[in-house]
Design a protein around this motif. Sequence first.
Motif, PDB file in Angstrom:
ATOM      1  N   THR A  70       0.844  -1.194   0.000  1.00 52.16           N
ATOM      2  CA  THR A  70       0.000   0.000   0.000  1.00 52.16           C
ATOM      3  C   THR A  70       0.876   1.239   0.000  1.00 52.16           C
ATOM      4  O   THR A  70       1.943   1.270   0.625  1.00 52.16           O
ATOM      5  CB  THR A  70      -0.918   0.011   1.231  1.00 52.16           C
ATOM      6  OG1 THR A  70      -0.112  -0.063   2.419  1.00 52.16           O
ATOM      7  CG2 THR A  70      -1.866  -1.178   1.214  1.00 52.16           C
ATOM      8  N   THR A  71       0.409   2.270  -0.720  1.00 49.33           N
ATOM      9  CA  THR A  71       1.175   3.517  -0.778  1.00 49.33           C
ATOM     10  C   THR A  71       0.682   4.539   0.236  1.00 49.33           C
ATOM     11  O   THR A  71       1.405   5.488   0.559  1.00 49.33           O
ATOM     12  CB  THR A  71       1.101   4.124  -2.184  1.00 49.33           C
ATOM     13  OG1 THR A  71      -0.262   4.462  -2.479  1.00 49.33           O
ATOM     14  CG2 THR A  71       1.612   3.144  -3.234  1.00 49.33           C
ATOM     15  N   GLY A  72      -0.565   4.383   0.711  1.00 52.92           N
ATOM     16  CA  GLY A  72      -1.127   5.324   1.676  1.00 52.92           C
ATOM     17  C   GLY A  72      -1.313   4.653   3.025  1.00 52.92           C
ATOM     18  O   GLY A  72      -0.351   4.165   3.628  1.00 52.92           O
ATOM     19  N   ALA A  73      -2.557   4.639   3.486  1.00 56.98           N
ATOM     20  CA  ALA A  73      -2.854   4.025   4.781  1.00 56.98           C
ATOM     21  C   ALA A  73      -2.569   2.536   4.740  1.00 56.98           C
ATOM     22  O   ALA A  73      -2.737   1.882   3.703  1.00 56.98           O
ATOM     23  CB  ALA A  73      -4.320   4.272   5.143  1.00 56.98           C
ATOM     24  N   GLN A  74      -2.114   1.993   5.859  1.00 61.46           N
ATOM     25  CA  GLN A  74      -1.808   0.582   5.928  1.00 61.46           C
ATOM     26  C   GLN A  74      -3.072  -0.268   5.829  1.00 61.46           C
ATOM     27  O   GLN A  74      -4.172   0.169   6.167  1.00 61.46           O
ATOM     28  CB  GLN A  74      -1.091   0.267   7.246  1.00 61.46           C
ATOM     29  CG  GLN A  74       0.333   0.799   7.323  1.00 61.46           C
ATOM     30  CD  GLN A  74       0.996   0.383   8.632  1.00 61.46           C
ATOM     31  OE1 GLN A  74       0.322  -0.039   9.573  1.00 61.46           O
ATOM     32  NE2 GLN A  74       2.320   0.512   8.684  1.00 61.46           N
ATOM     33  N   HIS A  75      -2.906  -1.471   5.361  1.00 63.01           N
ATOM     34  CA  HIS A  75      -4.018  -2.410   5.304  1.00 63.01           C
ATOM     35  C   HIS A  75      -4.415  -2.781   6.737  1.00 63.01           C
ATOM     36  O   HIS A  75      -3.559  -2.887   7.622  1.00 63.01           O
ATOM     37  CB  HIS A  75      -3.604  -3.662   4.527  1.00 63.01           C
ATOM     38  CG  HIS A  75      -4.733  -4.555   4.177  1.00 63.01           C
ATOM     39  ND1 HIS A  75      -5.244  -5.500   5.057  1.00 63.01           N
ATOM     40  CD2 HIS A  75      -5.482  -4.659   3.042  1.00 63.01           C
ATOM     41  CE1 HIS A  75      -6.228  -6.152   4.467  1.00 63.01           C
ATOM     42  NE2 HIS A  75      -6.410  -5.670   3.244  1.00 63.01           N
ATOM     43  N   PRO A  76      -5.714  -2.985   6.971  1.00 61.79           N
ATOM     44  CA  PRO A  76      -6.132  -3.357   8.336  1.00 61.79           C
ATOM     45  C   PRO A  76      -5.418  -4.594   8.877  1.00 61.79           C
ATOM     46  O   PRO A  76      -5.151  -4.673  10.087  1.00 61.79           O
ATOM     47  CB  PRO A  76      -7.645  -3.596   8.174  1.00 61.79           C
ATOM     48  CG  PRO A  76      -8.040  -2.738   7.021  1.00 61.79           C
ATOM     49  CD  PRO A  76      -6.879  -2.757   6.092  1.00 61.79           C
ATOM     50  N   TRP A  77      -5.088  -5.536   8.049  1.00 62.44           N
ATOM     51  CA  TRP A  77      -4.366  -6.728   8.523  1.00 62.44           C
ATOM     52  C   TRP A  77      -2.992  -6.340   9.055  1.00 62.44           C
ATOM     53  O   TRP A  77      -2.574  -6.829  10.111  1.00 62.44           O
ATOM     54  CB  TRP A  77      -4.225  -7.738   7.381  1.00 62.44           C
ATOM     55  CG  TRP A  77      -3.551  -9.024   7.786  1.00 62.44           C
ATOM     56  CD1 TRP A  77      -4.154 -10.163   8.216  1.00 62.44           C
ATOM     57  CD2 TRP A  77      -2.141  -9.278   7.809  1.00 62.44           C
ATOM     58  NE1 TRP A  77      -3.209 -11.127   8.497  1.00 62.44           N
ATOM     59  CE2 TRP A  77      -1.961 -10.612   8.252  1.00 62.44           C
ATOM     60  CE3 TRP A  77      -1.004  -8.534   7.496  1.00 62.44           C
ATOM     61  CZ2 TRP A  77      -0.716 -11.201   8.391  1.00 62.44           C
ATOM     62  CZ3 TRP A  77       0.242  -9.116   7.640  1.00 62.44           C
ATOM     63  CH2 TRP A  77       0.387 -10.436   8.089  1.00 62.44           C
ATOM     64  N   ALA A  78      -2.298  -5.447   8.319  1.00 58.10           N
ATOM     65  CA  ALA A  78      -0.969  -5.024   8.766  1.00 58.10           C
ATOM     66  C   ALA A  78      -1.067  -4.263  10.084  1.00 58.10           C
ATOM     67  O   ALA A  78      -0.231  -4.454  10.990  1.00 58.10           O
ATOM     68  CB  ALA A  78      -0.303  -4.165   7.694  1.00 58.10           C
ATOM     69  N   GLU A  79      -2.066  -3.390  10.212  1.00 60.93           N
ATOM     70  CA  GLU A  79      -2.233  -2.649  11.462  1.00 60.93           C
ATOM     71  C   GLU A  79      -2.464  -3.608  12.634  1.00 60.93           C
ATOM     72  O   GLU A  79      -1.905  -3.425  13.725  1.00 60.93           O
ATOM     73  CB  GLU A  79      -3.408  -1.672  11.338  1.00 60.93           C
ATOM     74  CG  GLU A  79      -3.152  -0.505  10.390  1.00 60.93           C
ATOM     75  CD  GLU A  79      -4.343   0.445  10.359  1.00 60.93           C
ATOM     76  OE1 GLU A  79      -5.409   0.073  10.920  1.00 60.93           O
ATOM     77  OE2 GLU A  79      -4.209   1.540   9.789  1.00 60.93           O
TER      78      GLU A  79
ATOM     79  N   PHE B 167       0.818 -11.503   2.678  1.00 59.70           N
ATOM     80  CA  PHE B 167       1.507 -10.540   3.527  1.00 59.70           C
ATOM     81  C   PHE B 167       1.240  -9.135   3.008  1.00 59.70           C
ATOM     82  O   PHE B 167       1.331  -8.869   1.812  1.00 59.70           O
ATOM     83  CB  PHE B 167       3.012 -10.810   3.544  1.00 59.70           C
ATOM     84  CG  PHE B 167       3.750 -10.022   4.591  1.00 59.70           C
ATOM     85  CD1 PHE B 167       3.704 -10.396   5.926  1.00 59.70           C
ATOM     86  CD2 PHE B 167       4.489  -8.894   4.246  1.00 59.70           C
ATOM     87  CE1 PHE B 167       4.387  -9.664   6.900  1.00 59.70           C
ATOM     88  CE2 PHE B 167       5.160  -8.166   5.204  1.00 59.70           C
ATOM     89  CZ  PHE B 167       5.115  -8.544   6.534  1.00 59.70           C
ATOM     90  N   TYR B 168       0.896  -8.233   3.961  1.00 60.01           N
ATOM     91  CA  TYR B 168       0.574  -6.841   3.633  1.00 60.01           C
ATOM     92  C   TYR B 168       1.662  -5.951   4.216  1.00 60.01           C
ATOM     93  O   TYR B 168       2.002  -6.069   5.401  1.00 60.01           O
ATOM     94  CB  TYR B 168      -0.792  -6.456   4.204  1.00 60.01           C
ATOM     95  CG  TYR B 168      -1.943  -7.266   3.642  1.00 60.01           C
ATOM     96  CD1 TYR B 168      -2.733  -6.773   2.617  1.00 60.01           C
ATOM     97  CD2 TYR B 168      -2.231  -8.530   4.152  1.00 60.01           C
ATOM     98  CE1 TYR B 168      -3.798  -7.517   2.110  1.00 60.01           C
ATOM     99  CE2 TYR B 168      -3.281  -9.279   3.654  1.00 60.01           C
ATOM    100  CZ  TYR B 168      -4.063  -8.773   2.627  1.00 60.01           C
ATOM    101  OH  TYR B 168      -5.108  -9.514   2.128  1.00 60.01           O
ATOM    102  N   ALA B 169       2.183  -5.050   3.377  1.00 58.93           N
ATOM    103  CA  ALA B 169       3.269  -4.184   3.823  1.00 58.93           C
ATOM    104  C   ALA B 169       3.066  -2.780   3.295  1.00 58.93           C
ATOM    105  O   ALA B 169       2.553  -2.578   2.182  1.00 58.93           O
ATOM    106  CB  ALA B 169       4.624  -4.723   3.360  1.00 58.93           C
ATOM    107  N   ASP B 170       3.463  -1.825   4.093  1.00 58.58           N
ATOM    108  CA  ASP B 170       3.454  -0.423   3.656  1.00 58.58           C
ATOM    109  C   ASP B 170       4.639  -0.199   2.728  1.00 58.58           C
ATOM    110  O   ASP B 170       5.684  -0.858   2.842  1.00 58.58           O
ATOM    111  CB  ASP B 170       3.532   0.497   4.876  1.00 58.58           C
ATOM    112  CG  ASP B 170       3.510   1.961   4.472  1.00 58.58           C
ATOM    113  OD1 ASP B 170       4.588   2.583   4.482  1.00 58.58           O
ATOM    114  OD2 ASP B 170       2.429   2.463   4.138  1.00 58.58           O
ATOM    115  N   ALA B 171       4.484   0.740   1.785  1.00 59.93           N
ATOM    116  CA  ALA B 171       5.549   0.996   0.822  1.00 59.93           C
ATOM    117  C   ALA B 171       6.849   1.406   1.507  1.00 59.93           C
ATOM    118  O   ALA B 171       7.936   1.149   0.979  1.00 59.93           O
ATOM    119  CB  ALA B 171       5.110   2.072  -0.167  1.00 59.93           C
TER     120      ALA B 171
END
Length: 209
Positions: free
Chosen positions: A119-128, A149-153
């Motif tokens: 994700t380039t903006g807000a983190q995915h709820p799973w990552a949070e 797997f979800y990761a912020d840019a």
Amino acid sequence: MPLIPEEPQIHESAQGPRATPASGRTAPTPRPVPGPRPAAPSRPGRPGPLRPTPPVQRAPRDGAPAKPGPSAPAVPAAAAAPQIQLIPASPEGALDAADEAVDLLLDSGRAPGDVLVITTGAQHPWAEHELSFGEASYWAQHDAGDDVFYADAAVASRAATRPVVVVAVNGGSGSAAGSALPLAHSRAGALLIVCGDPQTINSVLGAGV
């Protein structure tokens, strides 16, 4: 009384060449001239021909090893570039579009561990949710490689390569997409799916991704 001209008589000596020889046998039909024959091999116990014959180049027989010729230097094969798919979406809807893309991937038979979402903006709820237990636990799930797997840019450079990478261009700074897309392209083994504004994505992808 008028003279009637006699018909000319053709004598045997005035005829053209005979089609049949005088012996009475039919002339042989001309045959094609055969090419040069190879020298006959000498029989056992008898000397070969006194006059040497030039060597004849022949194709190697089946099973006979051919002489290796000069080979070109080996060139390493270039890594195949991943396929790129674009899903138009607004910054507000990019995250939902990414989730739908992940669901389709899993329904088509992709293993959850094959997919990385950036994700380039807000983190995915799973990552949070996972980060609330600490970064060690969060990255341990990444290293296990058995789930999406979800990761912020900002931290995606730490993620390993996966067959499929999904990017949600859901806002962020102006340079967020410019850095996230090349990174995602380098992490995608077979397929890169980008969800976001087509104009923004094409400008970045056309700049050298």
